[in-house]
Motif scaffolding. Structure first.
Motif, PDB file in Angstrom:
ATOM      1  N   ILE A  56      -1.117   9.832 -15.251  1.00  0.00           N
ATOM      2  CA  ILE A  56      -2.135  10.881 -15.216  1.00  0.00           C
ATOM      3  C   ILE A  56      -1.664  12.094 -16.007  1.00  0.00           C
ATOM      4  N   GLN A  57      -0.405  12.465 -15.830  1.00  0.00           N
ATOM      5  CA  GLN A  57       0.154  13.595 -16.569  1.00  0.00           C
ATOM      6  C   GLN A  57       0.059  13.366 -18.073  1.00  0.00           C
ATOM      7  N   SER A  58       0.397  12.166 -18.524  1.00  0.00           N
ATOM      8  CA  SER A  58       0.338  11.863 -19.943  1.00  0.00           C
ATOM      9  C   SER A  58      -1.102  11.853 -20.450  1.00  0.00           C
ATOM     10  N   ALA A  59      -2.028  11.372 -19.622  1.00  0.00           N
ATOM     11  CA  ALA A  59      -3.439  11.384 -20.015  1.00  0.00           C
ATOM     12  C   ALA A  59      -3.928  12.797 -20.278  1.00  0.00           C
ATOM     13  N   LEU A  60      -3.489  13.731 -19.451  1.00  0.00           N
ATOM     14  CA  LEU A  60      -3.935  15.118 -19.584  1.00  0.00           C
ATOM     15  C   LEU A  60      -3.205  15.852 -20.705  1.00  0.00           C
ATOM     16  N   VAL A  61      -1.904  15.609 -20.834  1.00  0.00           N
ATOM     17  CA  VAL A  61      -1.101  16.355 -21.809  1.00  0.00           C
ATOM     18  C   VAL A  61      -1.178  15.710 -23.189  1.00  0.00           C
ATOM     19  N   ASP A  62      -0.897  14.423 -23.263  1.00  0.00           N
ATOM     20  CA  ASP A  62      -0.902  13.726 -24.555  1.00  0.00           C
ATOM     21  C   ASP A  62      -2.320  13.361 -24.986  1.00  0.00           C
ATOM     22  N   GLY A  63      -3.153  12.997 -24.023  1.00  0.00           N
ATOM     23  CA  GLY A  63      -4.495  12.541 -24.344  1.00  0.00           C
ATOM     24  C   GLY A  63      -5.547  13.631 -24.372  1.00  0.00           C
ATOM     25  N   ARG A  64      -5.235  14.807 -23.841  1.00  0.00           N
ATOM     26  CA  ARG A  64      -6.228  15.884 -23.695  1.00  0.00           C
ATOM     27  C   ARG A  64      -7.485  15.370 -23.006  1.00  0.00           C
ATOM     28  N   ALA A  65      -7.289  14.507 -22.007  1.00  0.00           N
ATOM     29  CA  ALA A  65      -8.417  13.875 -21.340  1.00  0.00           C
ATOM     30  C   ALA A  65      -9.271  14.912 -20.618  1.00  0.00           C
ATOM     31  N   LEU A  66     -10.580  14.798 -20.808  1.00  0.00           N
ATOM     32  CA  LEU A  66     -11.533  15.641 -20.094  1.00  0.00           C
ATOM     33  C   LEU A  66     -11.972  14.979 -18.793  1.00  0.00           C
ATOM     34  N   ARG A  67     -11.741  13.666 -18.696  1.00  0.00           N
ATOM     35  CA  ARG A  67     -12.008  12.915 -17.467  1.00  0.00           C
ATOM     36  C   ARG A  67     -10.890  11.900 -17.283  1.00  0.00           C
ATOM     37  N   LEU A  68     -10.696  11.445 -16.055  1.00  0.00           N
ATOM     38  CA  LEU A  68      -9.697  10.423 -15.759  1.00  0.00           C
ATOM     39  C   LEU A  68     -10.394   9.143 -15.326  1.00  0.00           C
ATOM     40  N   GLY A  69     -10.148   8.051 -16.060  1.00  0.00           N
ATOM     41  CA  GLY A  69     -10.685   6.756 -15.687  1.00  0.00           C
ATOM     42  C   GLY A  69      -9.989   6.267 -14.433  1.00  0.00           C
ATOM     43  N   HIS A  70     -10.664   6.334 -13.328  1.00  0.00           N
ATOM     44  CA  HIS A  70     -10.173   6.069 -11.978  1.00  0.00           C
ATOM     45  C   HIS A  70      -9.461   7.326 -11.467  1.00  0.00           C
ATOM     46  N   GLY A  71      -8.187   7.502 -11.784  1.00  0.00           N
ATOM     47  CA  GLY A  71      -7.476   8.691 -11.315  1.00  0.00           C
ATOM     48  C   GLY A  71      -7.223   8.700  -9.824  1.00  0.00           C
ATOM     49  N   ILE A  88     -11.744  18.475 -13.600  1.00  0.00           N
ATOM     50  CA  ILE A  88     -11.602  17.267 -14.416  1.00  0.00           C
ATOM     51  C   ILE A  88     -12.126  16.096 -13.592  1.00  0.00           C
ATOM     52  N   ALA A  89     -13.157  15.449 -14.101  1.00  0.00           N
ATOM     53  CA  ALA A  89     -13.849  14.424 -13.314  1.00  0.00           C
ATOM     54  C   ALA A  89     -12.970  13.199 -13.076  1.00  0.00           C
ATOM     55  N   LEU A  90     -13.047  12.686 -11.864  1.00  0.00           N
ATOM     56  CA  LEU A  90     -12.392  11.431 -11.506  1.00  0.00           C
ATOM     57  C   LEU A  90     -13.458  10.337 -11.521  1.00  0.00           C
ATOM     58  N   GLU A  91     -13.267   9.334 -12.369  1.00  0.00           N
ATOM     59  CA  GLU A  91     -14.221   8.233 -12.482  1.00  0.00           C
ATOM     60  C   GLU A  91     -13.812   7.144 -11.482  1.00  0.00           C
ATOM     61  N   CYS A  98     -13.750  16.924  -8.408  1.00  0.00           N
ATOM     62  CA  CYS A  98     -14.990  16.495  -9.067  1.00  0.00           C
ATOM     63  C   CYS A  98     -15.028  14.967  -9.068  1.00  0.00           C
ATOM     64  N   VAL A  99     -15.522  14.397  -7.979  1.00  0.00           N
ATOM     65  CA  VAL A  99     -15.542  12.945  -7.830  1.00  0.00           C
ATOM     66  C   VAL A  99     -16.860  12.383  -8.364  1.00  0.00           C
ATOM     67  N   THR A 100     -16.762  11.265  -9.056  1.00  0.00           N
ATOM     68  CA  THR A 100     -17.940  10.522  -9.491  1.00  0.00           C
ATOM     69  C   THR A 100     -17.787   9.077  -9.024  1.00  0.00           C
ATOM     70  N   VAL A 101     -18.903   8.378  -8.937  1.00  0.00           N
ATOM     71  CA  VAL A 101     -18.913   7.000  -8.438  1.00  0.00           C
ATOM     72  C   VAL A 101     -19.348   6.087  -9.577  1.00  0.00           C
ATOM     73  N   LEU A 131     -24.681  14.732  -9.661  1.00  0.00           N
ATOM     74  CA  LEU A 131     -24.597  15.996 -10.390  1.00  0.00           C
ATOM     75  C   LEU A 131     -23.216  16.163 -11.018  1.00  0.00           C
ATOM     76  N   ASN A 132     -22.171  15.774 -10.281  1.00  0.00           N
ATOM     77  CA  ASN A 132     -20.819  15.814 -10.858  1.00  0.00           C
ATOM     78  C   ASN A 132     -20.754  14.976 -12.126  1.00  0.00           C
ATOM     79  N   ALA A 133     -21.344  13.778 -12.073  1.00  0.00           N
ATOM     80  CA  ALA A 133     -21.313  12.885 -13.225  1.00  0.00           C
ATOM     81  C   ALA A 133     -22.131  13.462 -14.377  1.00  0.00           C
TER      82      ALA A 133
END
Length: 376
Positions: A222-237, A270-273, A306-309, A344-346
């Motif tokens: 997760i840390q690498s996704a945010l720092v290296d990937g500049r992820a705006l959302r996390l796939g699963h997370g 940051i949305a959690l998918e 920010c949870v999404t389903v 709405l989160n999604a």
């Protein structure tokens, strides 16, 4: 809530009828079993079952292995029948129909073009074929008097070395249906940092990124996704919950502390998918339990994340977005207002321009208001 196989009602409202947003939905994980059989026959691909219902059951059974690697092995079959432009176009078109029939008004369809080149397609031809199918599906739905919008999330396989090439592909097609970029595949041992050049390129070209992280690997991913990937959302997370520690409790409340990584994700919305059924099948939540009620979804929700389903892979999990919402409502006693919050989160996390996200929020809000009025 009654039998989830037959009834998706919450109060007097059928959850299938409310407008929904699907952010984490794999193209090669959403094929109709009957279509797989048709395409396998045309391509000379062997199948484990020759009846559509039996094949549907086979996917779910195979995917209940409890780990991501075995779960992902079922995609050998679905990708094998998606190697021509006609096959890709058909699958994409049907995908849109199935989303619309489930009440989805906006969907992001993720897939990895590099896995669909075995019969001579180029990367660009593959993307164009999928886009043609998506557009045909949207047109079909519009002719039926309904509305749906879809976008492609072009995905690179994290264990391969084509990240920059796939990122460039995504940017080339940003005006032809591509709304963002993802990396997927076996997570453990393949940190997002492996694709740092790709993520640098995407940032320079302002294309949004979501990254599979916190499913089969933990906080470092997760840390690498945010720092290296500049992820705006996390796939699963989902494994971000490893940074939530119970401090004390009394008769009414449990008090927790969050690690800095979890705080960052929460505070920046940051949305959690999250994909409950899939998370059970892959063992992503084994440390918390083996039932939907053990999923840390509710803890994350109650703490303000920010949870999404999402369905993740509808074929492999034998599910739909409606069913995932019903499972959560049943496990955690959610009401229609909670279900609306997840949508709405999604909507607010979609890879759309701000004005389009605002319009989507309005569609969601009006749809839930209408559903409540109709069901009253």
């Amino acid at each position: 809530m009654t039998d989830l196989d037959d009834d998706y009602s919450l109060g007097r409202v059928n959850l299938r009828d409310v407008p929904k947003v699907s952010l984490h939905d794999h193209l090669d994980g959403g094929l109709r079993p009957a279509t797989i059989l048709d395409l396998a026959d045309e391509a000379g691909v062997s199948v484990p079952e020759t009846d559509a219902d039996d094949l549907a059951d086979w996917f779910v059974s195979q995917c209940n292995a409890g780990n991501l690697v075995d779960y992902l092995s079922t995609f050998d079959l679905t990708t094998a029948v998606m190697q021509t432009d006609d096959a890709l176009e058909r699958v994409a078109r049907e995908f849109v129909h199935d989303l619309a029939d489930d009440g989805v008004v906006y969907g992001e369809v993720r897939w990895a073009p590099e896995q669909h080149l075995a019969r001579g397609l180029s990367l660009d031809e593959a993307v164009e074929a999928v886009q043609a199918g998506l557009e045909a599906g949207v047109a079909d739905i519009e002719r039926l008097g309904r509305s749906i919008r879809v976008g492609q999330l072009v995905t690179a396989m994290r264990h391969a070395d084509r990240g920059l090439e796939i990122a460039q592909l995504a940017v080339r097609h940003r005006d032809n249906g591509v709304v963002g970029f993802d990396i997927a595949g076996a997570e453990a041992g393949f940190l997002p940092s492996r694709h740092r050049l790709a993520f640098d390129y995407l940032a320079q070209n302002h294309l949004p990124v979501t990254v599979h992280a916190g499913e089969a690997d933990g906080l470092a991913s997760i840390q690498s996704a945010l720092v290296d990937g500049r992820a705006l959302r996390l796939g699963h997370g989902v494994r971000l919950a490893e940074e939530i520690e119970s401090v004390r409790s009394d008769d009414e409340n449990t008090y927790v502390s969050l690690g800095r990584l979890a705080e960052w994700v929460k505070d920046r919305e940051i949305a959690l998918e999250l994909s409950p059924s899939s998370n059970l099948q892959t063992g992503a939540i084994d440390q918390w339990g083996t039932e939907i009620a053990d999923h840390p979804f509710d803890v994350l929700y109650q703490l303000g994340f920010c949870v999404t389903v999402n369905p993740d892979n509808r074929t492999q999990s034998g599910t739909t977005l409606t069913r995932e919402l019903a499972l959560l409502a049943d496990a955690f006693s959610y009401d229609l207002a909670d279900i609306e919050t997840f949508q709405l989160n999604a909507a607010q996390s979609a890879f759309l321009p701000l004005e389009d996200r605002e319009d989507l929020v309005d569609v969601i809000s009006q749809g839930f208001e209408d559903a409540e009025s109709y069901g009253a």
